[in-house]
Design a protein around this motif. Structure first.
Motif, PDB file in Angstrom:
ATOM      1  N   GLY A 131     -30.801 -19.161  13.335  1.00  0.00           N
ATOM      2  CA  GLY A 131     -30.248 -20.115  12.388  1.00  0.00           C
ATOM      3  C   GLY A 131     -30.619 -21.546  12.681  1.00  0.00           C
ATOM      4  O   GLY A 131     -30.978 -21.893  13.808  1.00  0.00           O
ATOM      5  N   LEU A 132     -30.538 -22.359  11.630  1.00  0.00           N
ATOM      6  CA  LEU A 132     -30.766 -23.800  11.734  1.00  0.00           C
ATOM      7  C   LEU A 132     -29.434 -24.510  11.598  1.00  0.00           C
ATOM      8  O   LEU A 132     -28.694 -24.267  10.638  1.00  0.00           O
ATOM      9  N   LEU A 133     -29.130 -25.416  12.528  1.00  0.00           N
ATOM     10  CA  LEU A 133     -27.967 -26.282  12.395  1.00  0.00           C
ATOM     11  C   LEU A 133     -28.470 -27.561  11.729  1.00  0.00           C
ATOM     12  O   LEU A 133     -29.129 -28.383  12.363  1.00  0.00           O
ATOM     13  N   ASN A 134     -28.191 -27.683  10.453  1.00  0.00           N
ATOM     14  CA  ASN A 134     -28.754 -28.752   9.627  1.00  0.00           C
ATOM     15  C   ASN A 134     -27.924 -30.034   9.759  1.00  0.00           C
ATOM     16  O   ASN A 134     -27.226 -30.437   8.835  1.00  0.00           O
ATOM     17  N   VAL A 135     -28.053 -30.684  10.882  1.00  0.00           N
ATOM     18  CA  VAL A 135     -27.307 -31.897  11.199  1.00  0.00           C
ATOM     19  C   VAL A 135     -27.923 -33.079  10.451  1.00  0.00           C
ATOM     20  O   VAL A 135     -29.133 -33.306  10.532  1.00  0.00           O
ATOM     21  N   ASN A 136     -27.098 -33.813   9.732  1.00  0.00           N
ATOM     22  CA  ASN A 136     -27.549 -35.036   9.065  1.00  0.00           C
ATOM     23  C   ASN A 136     -28.749 -34.765   8.133  1.00  0.00           C
ATOM     24  O   ASN A 136     -29.650 -35.574   8.024  1.00  0.00           O
ATOM     25  N   ASP A 137     -28.756 -33.568   7.505  1.00  0.00           N
ATOM     26  CA  ASP A 137     -29.831 -33.132   6.599  1.00  0.00           C
ATOM     27  C   ASP A 137     -31.195 -33.074   7.270  1.00  0.00           C
ATOM     28  O   ASP A 137     -32.229 -33.130   6.599  1.00  0.00           O
ATOM     29  N   TYR A 138     -31.221 -32.918   8.589  1.00  0.00           N
ATOM     30  CA  TYR A 138     -32.485 -32.904   9.313  1.00  0.00           C
ATOM     31  C   TYR A 138     -33.441 -31.826   8.795  1.00  0.00           C
ATOM     32  O   TYR A 138     -34.644 -32.061   8.651  1.00  0.00           O
ATOM     33  N   TYR A 139     -32.910 -30.626   8.540  1.00  0.00           N
ATOM     34  CA  TYR A 139     -33.761 -29.512   8.140  1.00  0.00           C
ATOM     35  C   TYR A 139     -33.900 -29.351   6.626  1.00  0.00           C
ATOM     36  O   TYR A 139     -34.587 -28.427   6.169  1.00  0.00           O
ATOM     37  N   THR A 140     -33.306 -30.221   5.831  1.00  0.00           N
ATOM     38  CA  THR A 140     -33.377 -30.076   4.378  1.00  0.00           C
ATOM     39  C   THR A 140     -34.814 -29.994   3.858  1.00  0.00           C
ATOM     40  O   THR A 140     -35.108 -29.119   3.029  1.00  0.00           O
ATOM     41  N   PRO A 141     -35.759 -30.835   4.300  1.00  0.00           N
ATOM     42  CA  PRO A 141     -37.147 -30.686   3.812  1.00  0.00           C
ATOM     43  C   PRO A 141     -37.759 -29.323   4.175  1.00  0.00           C
ATOM     44  O   PRO A 141     -38.518 -28.757   3.389  1.00  0.00           O
ATOM     45  N   ASP A 151     -41.029 -19.310  -3.959  1.00  0.00           N
ATOM     46  CA  ASP A 151     -41.436 -19.503  -5.349  1.00  0.00           C
ATOM     47  C   ASP A 151     -42.921 -19.247  -5.561  1.00  0.00           C
ATOM     48  O   ASP A 151     -43.342 -18.815  -6.636  1.00  0.00           O
ATOM     49  N   GLN A 152     -43.734 -19.504  -4.547  1.00  0.00           N
ATOM     50  CA  GLN A 152     -45.177 -19.305  -4.650  1.00  0.00           C
ATOM     51  C   GLN A 152     -45.607 -17.877  -4.273  1.00  0.00           C
ATOM     52  O   GLN A 152     -46.801 -17.569  -4.286  1.00  0.00           O
ATOM     53  N   GLY A 153     -44.641 -17.035  -3.919  1.00  0.00           N
ATOM     54  CA  GLY A 153     -44.935 -15.634  -3.646  1.00  0.00           C
ATOM     55  C   GLY A 153     -45.411 -15.314  -2.250  1.00  0.00           C
ATOM     56  O   GLY A 153     -45.968 -14.242  -2.010  1.00  0.00           O
ATOM     57  N   PHE A 154     -45.187 -16.219  -1.292  1.00  0.00           N
ATOM     58  CA  PHE A 154     -45.624 -15.956   0.078  1.00  0.00           C
ATOM     59  C   PHE A 154     -44.534 -15.380   0.972  1.00  0.00           C
ATOM     60  O   PHE A 154     -44.834 -14.851   2.044  1.00  0.00           O
ATOM     61  N   ILE A 155     -43.300 -15.513   0.577  1.00  0.00           N
ATOM     62  CA  ILE A 155     -42.213 -14.797   1.251  1.00  0.00           C
ATOM     63  C   ILE A 155     -41.329 -14.206   0.161  1.00  0.00           C
ATOM     64  O   ILE A 155     -41.212 -14.765  -0.938  1.00  0.00           O
ATOM     65  N   ASP A 156     -40.722 -13.076   0.461  1.00  0.00           N
ATOM     66  CA  ASP A 156     -39.877 -12.457  -0.548  1.00  0.00           C
ATOM     67  C   ASP A 156     -38.458 -13.023  -0.469  1.00  0.00           C
ATOM     68  O   ASP A 156     -38.083 -13.637   0.542  1.00  0.00           O
ATOM     69  N   PRO A 157     -37.691 -12.858  -1.533  1.00  0.00           N
ATOM     70  CA  PRO A 157     -36.324 -13.426  -1.554  1.00  0.00           C
ATOM     71  C   PRO A 157     -35.451 -12.967  -0.389  1.00  0.00           C
ATOM     72  O   PRO A 157     -34.634 -13.734   0.110  1.00  0.00           O
ATOM     73  N   SER A 158     -35.627 -11.730   0.086  1.00  0.00           N
ATOM     74  CA  SER A 158     -34.798 -11.266   1.207  1.00  0.00           C
ATOM     75  C   SER A 158     -35.133 -12.025   2.485  1.00  0.00           C
ATOM     76  O   SER A 158     -34.246 -12.297   3.293  1.00  0.00           O
ATOM     77  N   SER A 159     -36.404 -12.386   2.660  1.00  0.00           N
ATOM     78  CA  SER A 159     -36.781 -13.187   3.831  1.00  0.00           C
ATOM     79  C   SER A 159     -36.167 -14.579   3.751  1.00  0.00           C
ATOM     80  O   SER A 159     -35.722 -15.133   4.753  1.00  0.00           O
ATOM     81  N   ARG A 160     -36.142 -15.140   2.570  1.00  0.00           N
ATOM     82  CA  ARG A 160     -35.529 -16.461   2.394  1.00  0.00           C
ATOM     83  C   ARG A 160     -34.036 -16.396   2.650  1.00  0.00           C
ATOM     84  O   ARG A 160     -33.459 -17.282   3.277  1.00  0.00           O
ATOM     85  N   LYS A 161     -33.385 -15.320   2.189  1.00  0.00           N
ATOM     86  CA  LYS A 161     -31.941 -15.166   2.421  1.00  0.00           C
ATOM     87  C   LYS A 161     -31.622 -14.990   3.904  1.00  0.00           C
ATOM     88  O   LYS A 161     -30.542 -15.341   4.350  1.00  0.00           O
ATOM     89  N   ALA A 162     -32.564 -14.449   4.666  1.00  0.00           N
ATOM     90  CA  ALA A 162     -32.350 -14.253   6.103  1.00  0.00           C
ATOM     91  C   ALA A 162     -32.360 -15.573   6.873  1.00  0.00           C
ATOM     92  O   ALA A 162     -31.932 -15.634   8.024  1.00  0.00           O
ATOM     93  N   MET A 163     -32.817 -16.627   6.233  1.00  0.00           N
ATOM     94  CA  MET A 163     -32.853 -17.945   6.863  1.00  0.00           C
ATOM     95  C   MET A 163     -31.431 -18.515   6.862  1.00  0.00           C
ATOM     96  O   MET A 163     -30.914 -18.944   5.838  1.00  0.00           O
ATOM     97  N   ILE A 164     -30.794 -18.491   8.018  1.00  0.00           N
ATOM     98  CA  ILE A 164     -29.411 -18.946   8.161  1.00  0.00           C
ATOM     99  C   ILE A 164     -29.407 -20.456   8.341  1.00  0.00           C
ATOM    100  O   ILE A 164     -30.079 -20.976   9.230  1.00  0.00           O
TER     101      ILE A 164
END
Length: 179
Positions: A131-141, A151-164
């Motif tokens: 997981g990412l601890l998104n302190v002060n929006d550090y990881y937002t970009p 969106d460009q088809g390089f990772i599937d939605p389940s992989s994106r959902k696994a990003m905590i």
């Protein structure tokens, strides 16, 4: 005993929230009897989280490559400190010792460690959540870039959902160590 690897900067960053969040995460880990496994240094955010765990009676294991021991300065009050030869050995040992992985703000090394653990998890090469601890929006970009990859088809939605991603240290611990 559960062990959590925390990847983070050897610098403090430009906002006091980074150090404050590291201390809050360290205190929460110690109060939950979750041991810290980290890079072994006594500088930057790395020192803040190690000191926070130790001051609340928790255990801290550091893994530091010999060639970085002068630059990152080994923390002298750790429960255990392993000196290894390479960065690859450092990451391998941290992965083997840990049950979960959290990334606080940091630089290139922190990103590399996060991506390796995220990839290894996706390939079932370790058992822990990352997981990412998104302190002060550090990881937002970065989060936006992951959405772009999806969106460009390089990772599937389940992989994106696994990003905590969480902003609160307590919340990320709840997710990383949920059964």
């Amino acid at each position: 005993m559960k062990k959590c690897a925390v990847f983070c900067g050897s610098r403090a960053g430009n906002h006091p929230e980074y150090l404050a969040s590291a201390r809050k995460l360290g205190h929460a880990m110690a109060e939950r009897n979750i041991d810290l496994v980290y890079g072994g240094a006594s500088v930057g955010i790395m020192a803040a989280i190690a000191d926070a765990v130790l001051e609340r009676g928790g255990k801290v294991t550091g893994v530091l490559p010999k060639f970085l021991s002068d630059r990152e300065i080994a923390h002298e009050k750790l429960t255990e400190l392993y000196i290894v030869e390479t960065m690859h050995e450092r990451k391998r040992m941290i992965a083997e010792l840990s049950d979960g992985f959290i990334s606080l703000p940091g630089g290139i090394g922190t990103m590399e460690e996060y991506f390796e653990m995220l990839t290894m998890g996706a390939l079932d090469q370790h058992k822990g959540k990352s997981g990412l601890l998104n302190v002060n929006d550090y990881y937002t970009p970065l989060i936006q870039f992951f959405d772009h990859m999806k969106d460009q088809g390089f990772i599937d939605p389940s992989s994106r959902k696994a990003m905590i991603v969480e902003e609160d240290p307590e919340a990320i611990l709840d997710i990383i160590f949920s059964e």
